[in-house]
Design a protein around this motif. Structure first.
Motif, mmCIF file in Angstrom:
data_model
loop_
_atom_site.group_PDB
_atom_site.id
_atom_site.type_symbol
_atom_site.label_atom_id
_atom_site.label_comp_id
_atom_site.label_asym_id
_atom_site.label_seq_id
_atom_site.Cartn_x
_atom_site.Cartn_y
_atom_site.Cartn_z
ATOM 1 N N LYS A 385 -16.767 152.111 -15.707
ATOM 2 C CA LYS A 385 -16.219 153.411 -15.306
ATOM 3 C C LYS A 385 -15.581 153.304 -13.913
ATOM 4 N N THR A 386 -16.323 152.723 -12.972
ATOM 5 C CA THR A 386 -15.813 152.567 -11.607
ATOM 6 C C THR A 386 -14.534 151.739 -11.604
ATOM 7 N N LEU A 387 -14.585 150.632 -12.331
ATOM 8 C CA LEU A 387 -13.437 149.726 -12.305
ATOM 9 C C LEU A 387 -12.208 150.388 -12.931
ATOM 10 N N TYR A 388 -12.450 151.119 -14.005
ATOM 11 C CA TYR A 388 -11.347 151.806 -14.674
ATOM 12 C C TYR A 388 -10.713 152.839 -13.738
ATOM 13 N N GLU A 389 -11.550 153.602 -13.045
ATOM 14 C CA GLU A 389 -11.018 154.609 -12.131
ATOM 15 C C GLU A 389 -10.260 153.952 -10.971
ATOM 16 N N LEU A 390 -10.806 152.851 -10.467
ATOM 17 C CA LEU A 390 -10.124 152.145 -9.371
ATOM 18 C C LEU A 390 -8.767 151.626 -9.835
ATOM 19 N N ALA A 391 -8.758 151.021 -11.017
ATOM 20 C CA ALA A 391 -7.512 150.426 -11.512
ATOM 21 C C ALA A 391 -6.468 151.513 -11.773
ATOM 22 N N GLU A 392 -6.892 152.599 -12.403
ATOM 23 C CA GLU A 392 -5.930 153.669 -12.698
ATOM 24 C C GLU A 392 -5.428 154.329 -11.412
ATOM 25 N N GLY A 393 -6.344 154.530 -10.442
ATOM 26 C CA GLY A 393 -5.950 155.118 -9.159
ATOM 27 C C GLY A 393 -4.985 154.201 -8.421
ATOM 28 N N LEU A 394 -5.248 152.911 -8.503
ATOM 29 C CA LEU A 394 -4.381 151.939 -7.826
ATOM 30 C C LEU A 394 -2.977 151.944 -8.436
ATOM 31 N N LYS A 395 -2.927 152.062 -9.759
ATOM 32 C CA LYS A 395 -1.600 152.115 -10.408
ATOM 33 C C LYS A 395 -0.835 153.352 -9.931
ATOM 34 N N ALA A 396 -1.532 154.480 -9.828
ATOM 35 C CA ALA A 396 -0.870 155.700 -9.355
ATOM 36 C C ALA A 396 -0.370 155.496 -7.924
ATOM 37 N N ALA A 397 -1.217 154.887 -7.079
ATOM 38 C CA ALA A 397 -0.845 154.672 -5.676
ATOM 39 C C ALA A 397 0.377 153.765 -5.575
ATOM 40 N N LEU A 398 0.380 152.693 -6.362
ATOM 41 C CA LEU A 398 1.527 151.776 -6.295
ATOM 42 C C LEU A 398 2.778 152.457 -6.861
ATOM 43 N N GLY A 399 2.571 153.371 -7.801
ATOM 44 C CA GLY A 399 3.695 154.165 -8.304
ATOM 45 C C GLY A 399 4.341 154.958 -7.170
ATOM 46 N N TYR A 400 3.537 155.640 -6.369
ATOM 47 C CA TYR A 400 4.076 156.375 -5.211
ATOM 48 C C TYR A 400 4.801 155.424 -4.257
ATOM 49 N N ALA A 401 4.208 154.243 -4.081
ATOM 50 C CA ALA A 401 4.787 153.282 -3.128
ATOM 51 C C ALA A 401 6.087 152.691 -3.657
ATOM 52 N N GLY A 402 6.369 152.904 -4.950
ATOM 53 C CA GLY A 402 7.576 152.328 -5.548
ATOM 54 C C GLY A 402 7.401 150.853 -5.868
ATOM 55 N N ALA A 403 6.153 150.476 -6.149
ATOM 56 C CA ALA A 403 5.889 149.055 -6.434
ATOM 57 C C ALA A 403 5.474 148.905 -7.888
ATOM 58 N N ILE A 407 2.821 142.002 -5.791
ATOM 59 C CA ILE A 407 3.739 141.314 -4.868
ATOM 60 C C ILE A 407 4.791 142.289 -4.340
ATOM 61 N N SER A 408 5.304 143.170 -5.219
ATOM 62 C CA SER A 408 6.302 144.121 -4.691
ATOM 63 C C SER A 408 5.631 145.153 -3.789
ATOM 64 N N ALA A 409 4.320 145.364 -3.958
ATOM 65 C CA ALA A 409 3.613 146.306 -3.065
ATOM 66 C C ALA A 409 3.629 145.810 -1.615
#
Ligand SMILES: NC(=O)c1ccc[n+]([C@@H]2O[C@H](COP(=O)([O-])OP(=O)(O)OC[C@H]3O[C@@H](n4cnc5c(N)ncnc54)[C@H](O)[C@@H]3O)[C@@H](O)[C@H]2O)c1
Length: 432
Positions: A385-403, A407-409
């Motif tokens: 559960k923790t890992l899934y939330e971290l991974a999904e949150g990270l994808k959202a964050a990198l989406g905002y960053a335009g990455a 590596i593009s992050a």
């Protein structure tokens, strides 16, 4: 560090809360962001999280669970070297299937009232949340199974739609790391012989000529990847690589961990965000940018912090507290009132040091102060559960960053926030 500044007093030690991610043009949808990365030169993972080598975080269960889900764990060194080697062998002998040993939590009474309809079920898992937190964990037969929950007023179902790529070696076995002191070459050799895929040199201040000379010997003694740490400054990284160029990863951060009291007791600290930037700068100067993975270690509370660490230059993020409450961490579940907790302590806390000196006859005491605290963290259920939330949150964050990937992050931007900005960008003026 600024060389001209008086006593380095111009040096600014930025923390995760001091910066925000500047939004950038995104070319992909968040769920398409690729989180594949390296933890060290030859260790690839599909999710950039590493569990910390702490005796309340990573033993074989946590290491196996994370590797099965595409991350990786580093087994702590607070045990005799033979026992640590045995734990490495256990992980290497387990099936890489993420669902084979997923803990099954009996659904609490009352949930049977909800009708659950599944179609063409084959293999999968779901976490059920209700008011007050996790209500249960379902192990299903197929990852793309569809669910409909009747009367789902406050009940939400968390379905793992992904089939994580486990972190496996060339023979299809789970990958596992193990911690060593730079002075314990025998342990390093035994861990390598037992199948450890990489070693993490685990001391508070590697930037010490004794520790670095030992590290230089150690990296020549083993042929698996060695991650060096902990380090905080650019000079620390430059000195480490000038003595041990074989180092395959850098573990950055001094005193940011929630259980670490080094900053208070010894007055020394390099917050993880700054430490990562210092390492990235050192690698840039050496013409090695992106060639030696940087692991951000300490103080990461959520996916937003993890994203900031990655944008600052990290390839992967190490977590202690975020994993300590999981079912798979070593400690017992402790009931306080109507809530469950698990123990969590710093590896330089009194309890952890006493255990080290009791169980490891080769460990040596370099200083007589405690630099960590011991306490409890809320029980968080299966680590999936923790890992899934971290991974999904990270994808959202990198989406905002335009990455679109890690590596593009590294080309994305962070900006400083003012104290009033820091207050404004969190939920405020509402009763939660
Ligand atoms: N990441 C952090 O901020 C942090 C801080 C404190 C402790 N810890 C953890 O606690 C455990 C114990 O660490 P430890 O390094 O204190 O163990 P330790 O006392 O066994 O020290 C190991 C070696 O590190 C070097 N070293 C450590 N502290 C030093 C200092 N103050 N000045 C000069 N050299 C120093 C010395 O060479 C020493 O022999 C480890 O697991 C470590 O990762 C982490």
């Amino acid at each position: 560090m600024e060389e001209n500044s008086y006593h380095g007093i111009d040096t600014l030690l930025l923390t995760f809360d001091d910066v925000a991610i500047l939004p950038g043009l995104s070319t992909v949808e968040p769920h398409d962001v690729d989180l594949a990365t390296k933890v060290s030169k030859r260790i690839f993972v599909s999710t950039p999280f590493v569990s910390s080598p702490m005796d309340t975080v990573t033993e074989w269960r946590m290491a196996a669970a994370l590797a099965r889900l595409g991350a990786v764990g580093v087994i702590h060194r607070n045990m005799p070297r033979e026992e640590q080697a045995r734990q490495v062998r256990i992980v290497k002998g387990l099936s890489p299937s993420p669902w084979s040993e997923v803990p099954r939590i009996k659904l609490p009474d009352g949930l049977d009232n909800y009708s659950l309809i599944m179609e063409e079920v084959e293999a999968g898992a779901a976490v059920v949340f209700g008011a007050g937190g996790i209500k249960g964990y379902l192990v299903l037969e197929r990852p793309d199974a569809q669910f409909w929950l009747d009367k789902a007023r406050y009940l939400s179902l968390y379905l793992l739609r992904i089939r994580p790529l486990p972190t496996i070696d060339g023979d299809g076995r789970l990958i596992v790391g193990a911690a060593v002191s730079p002075f314990d070459i025998e342990r390093a050799r035994l861990l390598e012989k037992s199948g450890a895929d990489f070693l993490v040199v685990d001391v508070a201040h590697l930037h010490n000529t004794n520790a670095l000379s030992s590290l230089a010997r150690l990296v020549k003694e083993v042929s698996i990847d060695v991650v060096a740490g902990n380090l905080g400054t650019k000079e620390g990284v430059l000195d480490t690589l000038s003595r041990a160029e074989e180092v395959a990863g850098l573990r950055m951060g001094i005193s940011s961990g929630s259980i670490c009291s080094t900053g208070e007791v010894a007055g020394a600290a390099v917050p993880t965000l700054t430490a990562v930037m210092n390492a990235a700068q050192a690698l840039e100067e050496l013409g090695l940018a992106g060639r030696i993975p940087i692991i951000a270690d300490g103080g990461v509370r959520n996916a937003g912090d993890a994203a900031k660490a990655i944008i600052a230059g990290a390839s992967a993020v190490m977590g202690g507290r975020i994993f300590a409450g999981a079912e798979e961490s070593p400690g017992p579940r402790i009931r306080v009132g109507d809530r469950l907790y698990k123990p969590y302590r710093g590896m330089a806390s009194r309890g952890a040091m006493e255990r080290r000196f009791a169980v490891d006859r080769y460990s040596r005491q370099a200083k007589a102060v405690e630099e960590g605290v011991e306490g409890l963290v809320p029980y968080t259920g299966p680590v999936v559960k923790t890992l899934y939330e971290l991974a999904e949150g990270l994808k959202a964050a990198l989406g905002y960053a335009g990455a679109q990937d890690i590596i593009s992050a590294w080309r994305a931007r962070l900006a400083r926030v003012t104290p009033s900005g820091s207050r404004e960008i969190k939920p405020h003026d509402i009763l939660l």
